[in-house]
Enzyme design. Sequence first.
Site, short mmCIF file in Angstrom:
data_model
loop_
_atom_site.label_atom_id
_atom_site.label_comp_id
_atom_site.label_asym_id
_atom_site.label_seq_id
_atom_site.Cartn_x
_atom_site.Cartn_y
_atom_site.Cartn_z
N ASN A 91 -3.75 1.47 -1.35
CA ASN A 91 -5.06 2.55 -1.85
C ASN A 91 -4.35 3.79 -1.83
O ASN A 91 -5.31 4.73 -3.26
CB ASN A 91 -5.96 2.86 -0.21
CG ASN A 91 -6.87 3.28 -0.77
OD1 ASN A 91 -7.96 2.48 -1.58
ND2 ASN A 91 -7.52 4.15 -0.46
N GLU A 94 -1.88 -2.88 -8.88
CA GLU A 94 -3.21 -2.39 -7.72
C GLU A 94 -4.35 -2.53 -8.17
O GLU A 94 -4.33 -1.41 -8.00
CB GLU A 94 -2.25 -1.18 -7.74
CG GLU A 94 -0.40 -0.67 -7.79
CD GLU A 94 -0.44 0.60 -7.48
OE1 GLU A 94 -1.42 1.31 -7.22
OE2 GLU A 94 0.84 0.81 -7.68
#
Length: 396
Positions: free
Chosen positions: A252, A375
Site C-alpha cells: 500500500n 502492485e
Amino acid sequence: MSDRHKAAAPDAHDFLAVDASLSEEEAAIRDTVRDFAARELLPNVADWFDAGTIPEARALAESFGELGVFGMHLEGYGCAGTSAVAYGLACRELEAVDSGLRSFVSVQGSLAMAAIHKYGSEEQKTEWLPRMAAGRAVGCFGLTEPDAGSDPGSMRTRARRDGSDWVLDGVKMWITNGSIADVAVVWADTEEGVRGFLVPTDAPGFTANTIHRKLSLRASITSELVLEGVRLPAEARLPGATGLGAPLSCLNEARYGIVWGAAGAGRACYEAALDYASTRVQFGRPIAGFQLTQRKLADMVVDVNHANLTALQIGRLKDRGACHHNHVSFGKFANVAAAQRVARTARSIHGANGITLEYPVLRHMVNLETVATYEGTEEIHALSLGQAVTGVAAFR
C-alpha cells in the site's frame, strides 16, 4: 469588473494551480528532485530503455542516496522523515522521466526499507536502514510468484524450521532490483502463517536471474529469485510481521507512490504533445491550431490536472493519518488510467515520430502497461472500490 480584480490566465503546465498550493518546503523538494532528474536521468533514460537495463545501477543507487529519496518518508536511521506529500512529489518528478526509475526508488524505500522499518528488530534496522538510505546497500521485495500474483495467499514459497534455523525454498518473480540487491525481503508460508525474512543475497542457495526481453519498464532491472534450501538464522525473521497483512501494508505504501508517479508520466506526455503540436507545421500552420488537436489537448490537460488533484488530496489525507487503503486504490485506479489515456493521445499527436525514443511518449505508454498491472491490477483495485462502496466483497 476592474482589471485589478481579473484572475490571471491559467498556466498550461499547472492549469488548476495544484502546485501553487504546495508549501515552501514541498516546492523546494519538488524542485530539487526535478533538477536532479533533468540533469542526471533525462539525458540517459532513452539509452537505458533501449539497452533494457540501467548499466550503472549501483552508482545510480548512491546518487539517489545522496539526493535523499530512499525511504525519505521514514523516520530515523538516516532517513529524511519528510511528509507523505513531499515523498509523492519526488515520485512524480522521477516518473515524469521514467516509470522504471520511480520503481527503483519506491521498491527500495516503500517496500524493502519500509518492511524493515515497520516490522524489523532494532538490530535489523540498525544493520540495514542507514546503508539503504545512503544507497550503499540495495534491497528488493520478494512477494509475487509465477503462480501467485493477485492472490499472494496462494504462494508456494515455504519456510520450515530446522532446529533454531529457518530453511527457505521457493521462487519469486518480477522482482525489481533483485539482481543488484544486497538483501531480499522474502515472504514465505510457514506452519504459523505468512512470515517475512531478510535474506542476504550472497546466502548459499539464493540465486537472482535477470529477466530479459521485456517490452516495458526496460530502464529497470527485473529479476526472478530462486531459493533452494536457503538456511537462515532465527534472527533473520522480521519479528513484527505476522500474516499476509504485513506485506500487503508495504504494498500500500508503494502504491501510494504510484498514485503520484502516474501523474508525472501523464504530465510528461501532455507537455511533450503540447510542445510538439505548437511547433509541428502542417497545411501552413502549427497543428495546435486545428480543432481536433485542441480537443485532444483539452482532454489531456483535464486528465493531468485531475490526477494531480487526486494525488495531492490523498497525500494530504495520508499526512493527517486519515488515508485508508481504499483511498490509495482509488488513486492508483484513477491516475494510471488517466495517464494511459494521455500517453495514447500524445502518441497520436506525435504521429510517426511518436514511436521513436527521440520523444518520451511511447516509452511512457508501454511503461504504463506494466504500472496498470503491478502492485494490484486495475481489476483488483476496481473490486476494492466496489467493495468499499457496496460493502460486498466480490473477489471470490
